[in-house]
Design a protein around this motif. Structure first.
Motif, PDB file in Angstrom:
ATOM      1  N   GLU A 245      15.314  -6.240  -7.431  1.00  0.00           N
ATOM      2  CA  GLU A 245      13.880  -6.141  -7.656  1.00  0.00           C
ATOM      3  C   GLU A 245      13.117  -6.455  -6.369  1.00  0.00           C
ATOM      4  O   GLU A 245      13.605  -7.198  -5.512  1.00  0.00           O
ATOM      5  CB  GLU A 245      13.458  -7.130  -8.755  1.00  0.00           C
ATOM      6  N   PRO A 246      11.909  -5.904  -6.211  1.00  0.00           N
ATOM      7  CA  PRO A 246      11.125  -6.185  -4.998  1.00  0.00           C
ATOM      8  C   PRO A 246      10.878  -7.667  -4.770  1.00  0.00           C
ATOM      9  O   PRO A 246      10.889  -8.138  -3.635  1.00  0.00           O
ATOM     10  CB  PRO A 246       9.814  -5.435  -5.258  1.00  0.00           C
ATOM     11  N   SER A 247      10.653  -8.427  -5.849  1.00  0.00           N
ATOM     12  CA  SER A 247      10.426  -9.865  -5.696  1.00  0.00           C
ATOM     13  C   SER A 247      11.677 -10.564  -5.191  1.00  0.00           C
ATOM     14  O   SER A 247      11.592 -11.508  -4.395  1.00  0.00           O
ATOM     15  CB  SER A 247       9.982 -10.472  -7.024  1.00  0.00           C
ATOM     16  N   THR A 248      12.860 -10.113  -5.648  1.00  0.00           N
ATOM     17  CA  THR A 248      14.120 -10.703  -5.179  1.00  0.00           C
ATOM     18  C   THR A 248      14.324 -10.397  -3.701  1.00  0.00           C
ATOM     19  O   THR A 248      14.685 -11.283  -2.915  1.00  0.00           O
ATOM     20  CB  THR A 248      15.296 -10.149  -5.993  1.00  0.00           C
ATOM     21  N   TYR A 249      14.086  -9.163  -3.309  1.00  0.00           N
ATOM     22  CA  TYR A 249      14.215  -8.786  -1.900  1.00  0.00           C
ATOM     23  C   TYR A 249      13.255  -9.598  -1.035  1.00  0.00           C
ATOM     24  O   TYR A 249      13.632 -10.081   0.045  1.00  0.00           O
ATOM     25  CB  TYR A 249      13.937  -7.297  -1.740  1.00  0.00           C
TER      26      TYR A 249
ATOM     27  N   ALA B  43       0.554 -18.947 -23.841  1.00  0.00           N
ATOM     28  CA  ALA B  43       0.945 -20.148 -24.575  1.00  0.00           C
ATOM     29  C   ALA B  43       1.697 -19.841 -25.850  1.00  0.00           C
ATOM     30  O   ALA B  43       2.629 -20.571 -26.224  1.00  0.00           O
ATOM     31  CB  ALA B  43      -0.308 -20.974 -24.896  1.00  0.00           C
ATOM     32  N   PHE B  44       1.343 -18.751 -26.561  1.00  0.00           N
ATOM     33  CA  PHE B  44       1.918 -18.491 -27.871  1.00  0.00           C
ATOM     34  C   PHE B  44       3.000 -17.406 -27.870  1.00  0.00           C
ATOM     35  O   PHE B  44       3.573 -17.107 -28.932  1.00  0.00           O
ATOM     36  CB  PHE B  44       0.807 -18.114 -28.860  1.00  0.00           C
ATOM     37  N   THR B  45       3.277 -16.801 -26.716  1.00  0.00           N
ATOM     38  CA  THR B  45       4.375 -15.826 -26.632  1.00  0.00           C
ATOM     39  C   THR B  45       5.416 -16.209 -25.579  1.00  0.00           C
ATOM     40  O   THR B  45       6.543 -15.744 -25.641  1.00  0.00           O
ATOM     41  CB  THR B  45       3.846 -14.421 -26.279  1.00  0.00           C
ATOM     42  N   GLY B  46       5.023 -17.020 -24.595  1.00  0.00           N
ATOM     43  CA  GLY B  46       5.961 -17.391 -23.540  1.00  0.00           C
ATOM     44  C   GLY B  46       6.248 -16.266 -22.564  1.00  0.00           C
ATOM     45  O   GLY B  46       7.277 -16.288 -21.885  1.00  0.00           O
ATOM     46  N   LEU B  47       5.351 -15.277 -22.463  1.00  0.00           N
ATOM     47  CA  LEU B  47       5.569 -14.184 -21.517  1.00  0.00           C
ATOM     48  C   LEU B  47       5.531 -14.708 -20.079  1.00  0.00           C
ATOM     49  O   LEU B  47       4.776 -15.624 -19.749  1.00  0.00           O
ATOM     50  CB  LEU B  47       4.501 -13.100 -21.680  1.00  0.00           C
ATOM     51  N   ARG B  48       6.357 -14.112 -19.230  1.00  0.00           N
ATOM     52  CA  ARG B  48       6.327 -14.442 -17.801  1.00  0.00           C
ATOM     53  C   ARG B  48       5.050 -13.892 -17.173  1.00  0.00           C
ATOM     54  O   ARG B  48       4.381 -13.020 -17.742  1.00  0.00           O
ATOM     55  CB  ARG B  48       7.557 -13.857 -17.108  1.00  0.00           C
ATOM     56  N   GLU B  49       4.728 -14.382 -15.976  1.00  0.00           N
ATOM     57  CA  GLU B  49       3.496 -13.963 -15.317  1.00  0.00           C
ATOM     58  C   GLU B  49       3.460 -12.452 -15.111  1.00  0.00           C
ATOM     59  O   GLU B  49       2.436 -11.802 -15.374  1.00  0.00           O
ATOM     60  CB  GLU B  49       3.342 -14.674 -13.966  1.00  0.00           C
ATOM     61  N   GLY B  50       4.574 -11.872 -14.638  1.00  0.00           N
ATOM     62  CA  GLY B  50       4.611 -10.428 -14.432  1.00  0.00           C
ATOM     63  C   GLY B  50       4.478  -9.654 -15.731  1.00  0.00           C
ATOM     64  O   GLY B  50       3.886  -8.565 -15.762  1.00  0.00           O
TER      65      GLY B  50
ATOM     66  N   LYS C  75       2.065  -5.075  -6.194  1.00  0.00           N
ATOM     67  CA  LYS C  75       1.687  -3.702  -6.550  1.00  0.00           C
ATOM     68  C   LYS C  75       2.844  -2.928  -7.176  1.00  0.00           C
ATOM     69  O   LYS C  75       2.719  -1.720  -7.416  1.00  0.00           O
ATOM     70  CB  LYS C  75       1.189  -2.960  -5.311  1.00  0.00           C
ATOM     71  N   HIS C  76       3.944  -3.626  -7.462  1.00  0.00           N
ATOM     72  CA  HIS C  76       5.131  -2.972  -8.019  1.00  0.00           C
ATOM     73  C   HIS C  76       5.118  -3.097  -9.537  1.00  0.00           C
ATOM     74  O   HIS C  76       5.031  -4.204 -10.078  1.00  0.00           O
ATOM     75  CB  HIS C  76       6.409  -3.600  -7.451  1.00  0.00           C
TER      76      HIS C  76
END
Length: 448
Positions: A155-159, A271-278, A302-303
């Motif tokens: 993933e771009p964030s990993t790179y 808070a009520f779903t625990g979704l990650r920021e992305g 932007k990805h």
């Protein structure tokens, strides 16, 4: 009958002739006295112009068995031999090198005794188990081969994380030949990084994982044919990592009440779903059914991409309070049928870090609530469900983790009140058991 061609004519070819040039001889990384000031580099002309050995194939064709030249200078024995060296542009050239073998004396008083050491050193070069490309430095290999591989497969964030770790921590210590690296080199490198940057455990672990991945990839590519030197390296002394935070349900409800839109709805969804920021940035109206929300996209900078794993694509249930909040926000947005839930002024996914900096932090500061980032909502959901008695496997499914161990180790936080309550239960159970024992033993045990 025709005339027999001369040997000169018979074996003449149109292939370019090799040339020879004089260059400085390096002794490993240092020169010893006046030894080996000059040596010859044999290069192969290509397209009529001087050049270098191109790629591994031409080098393998040129390989020949060599015994090297063993000689003594001062109190040490040395070996002069030929090897291939990586150039900055990624090509290879053949150079003559000199290596210090052993100190003169004891069993190594004769050249024949030292010859054994020389043969052992030259064996990998002669039998082809060492690739010429392994003469690249760690920095060259990471820049030319490993980071491009990560960019195309991760993933771009990993790179981006790998590239930053390399530039910040590894580059300063990576000017050593790839095949020369040993475990003690890795331990020294990690110790230097920890001392220079005062890094925490997580950071130094990430650096070790990066280096281990580098050598695993070199082995898979056939560049190295030895054990991974990072595997047995021990982490140095590091700064203790601060405990991560999990928002309490009370703090979350207060945030939802005092924050303006769209920050209030973003916080409620986190808070009520625990979704990650992305995943919060990638939330779309067409993925919301009223009872659940399907995670179909994740946005980093932007990805725009799919979620990080198969488990992350599972739908997340929506409780009634969150559904009411989303429906109210949906009407406020003009009841769109599709599109991003939280767009910016030009219709792209909103940057939540900017939203936190410009809107959320100032409001929370006035309310004396500390901001701990978006991931603290995910940890908060796990902790709140655990305090309500929900089983860890169920919490794992809600957070869409592939391993329940990650949920237990990194997301479920124990509050101080839970600790006090647990010890009070233990105190009560202990008193009950002691009372039963005293009744049986006629009070001979001491009371507590």
């Amino acid at each position: 009958m025709g005339t027999r061609p001369s040997s000169h004519t018979r074996y003449r070819t149109n292939s370019p002739r090799p040339f020879r040039k004089v260059c400085t001889l390096s002794l490993g990384q240092q020169r010893v006295g006046n030894l080996g000031r000059k040596s010859y580099v044999f290069c192969e002309q290509q397209d009529g112009e001087p050049g270098t050995w191109k790629g591994d194939d031409s080098v393998k064709r040129a390989r020949r068995h060599q015994r090297g030249y063993v000689f003594r200078k001062g109190s040490y024995w040395y070996l002069r031999y030929y090897d291939h060296e990586a150039c900055p542009d990624g090509t290879l050239k053949q150079v003559q090198k000199c290596k210090q073998l052993v100190e003169f004396g004891g069993e190594y008083r004769s050249k024949s005794a030292v010859r054994v050491l020389a043969d052992e050193f030259l064996a990998p070069l002669n039998n082809g188990t060492v690739s010429p490309a392994s003469t690249m430095t760690v920095n060259q290999f990471i820049e030319k081969r490993y980071l491009p591989f990560i960019e195309s497969h991760k993933e771009p964030s990993t790179y981006n994380g790998y590239k930053n770790a390399f530039n910040l921590h590894i580059r300063k210590h990576g000017n050593i030949g790839l095949r020369e690296v040993r475990t003690f080199h890795i331990e020294q490198m990690l110790a230097d990084i920890a001392r220079e940057f005062n890094t925490a455990k997580t950071t130094i672990q990430h650096d070790k994982q990066l280096l281990s991945g580098v050598f695993r990839y070199a082995k898979r590519q056939g560049i190295l044919n030895s054990e991974n030197p990072v595997r047995d390296a021990v982490l140095p002394k590091y700064k203790e990592t601060k405990d991560t935070h999990a928002y309490s349900l009370e703090d979350e409800l207060m945030m939802i009440r005092i924050l303006p839109e769209p920050a209030s709805t973003v916080v409620a969804l986190a808070a009520f779903t625990g979704l990650r920021e992305g995943e919060l940035r990638g939330a779309m109206w067409e993925s919301y059914t009223g009872n659940e929300i399907r995670v179909t996209k994740s946005v980093w900078r932007k990805h725009i991409k799919a979620p990080k794993s198969k488990a992350s694509k599972a739908p997340v249930p929506v409780i009634a309070q969150l559904a009411a909040k989303l429906d109210e926000y949906h009407q406020l947005c003009g009841s769109p049928q599709s599109g991003w839930m939280f767009p910016n002024s030009v219709g792209n996914p909103r940057c939540l870090d900017e939203l936190a900096l410009e809107v959320i932090r100032p409001v929370l500061k006035k309310a004396d609530i500390e901001w701990h980032g978006w991931h603290a909502f995910r940890r908060g959901l796990a902790t709140n469900l655990h305090r309500l008695g929900v089983q860890d496997k169920v919490i794992q499914a809600i957070l869409r983790h592939s391993n329940v161990g990650v949920t237990q180790r990194c997301y479920i936080k124990t509050a101080d009140s839970d600790v006090v309550s647990a010890m009070q239960k233990l105190e009560y159970a202990t008193n009950v058991q002691l009372s039963a024992v005293r009744d049986k033993s006629e009070g001979r045990l001491p009371t507590m």
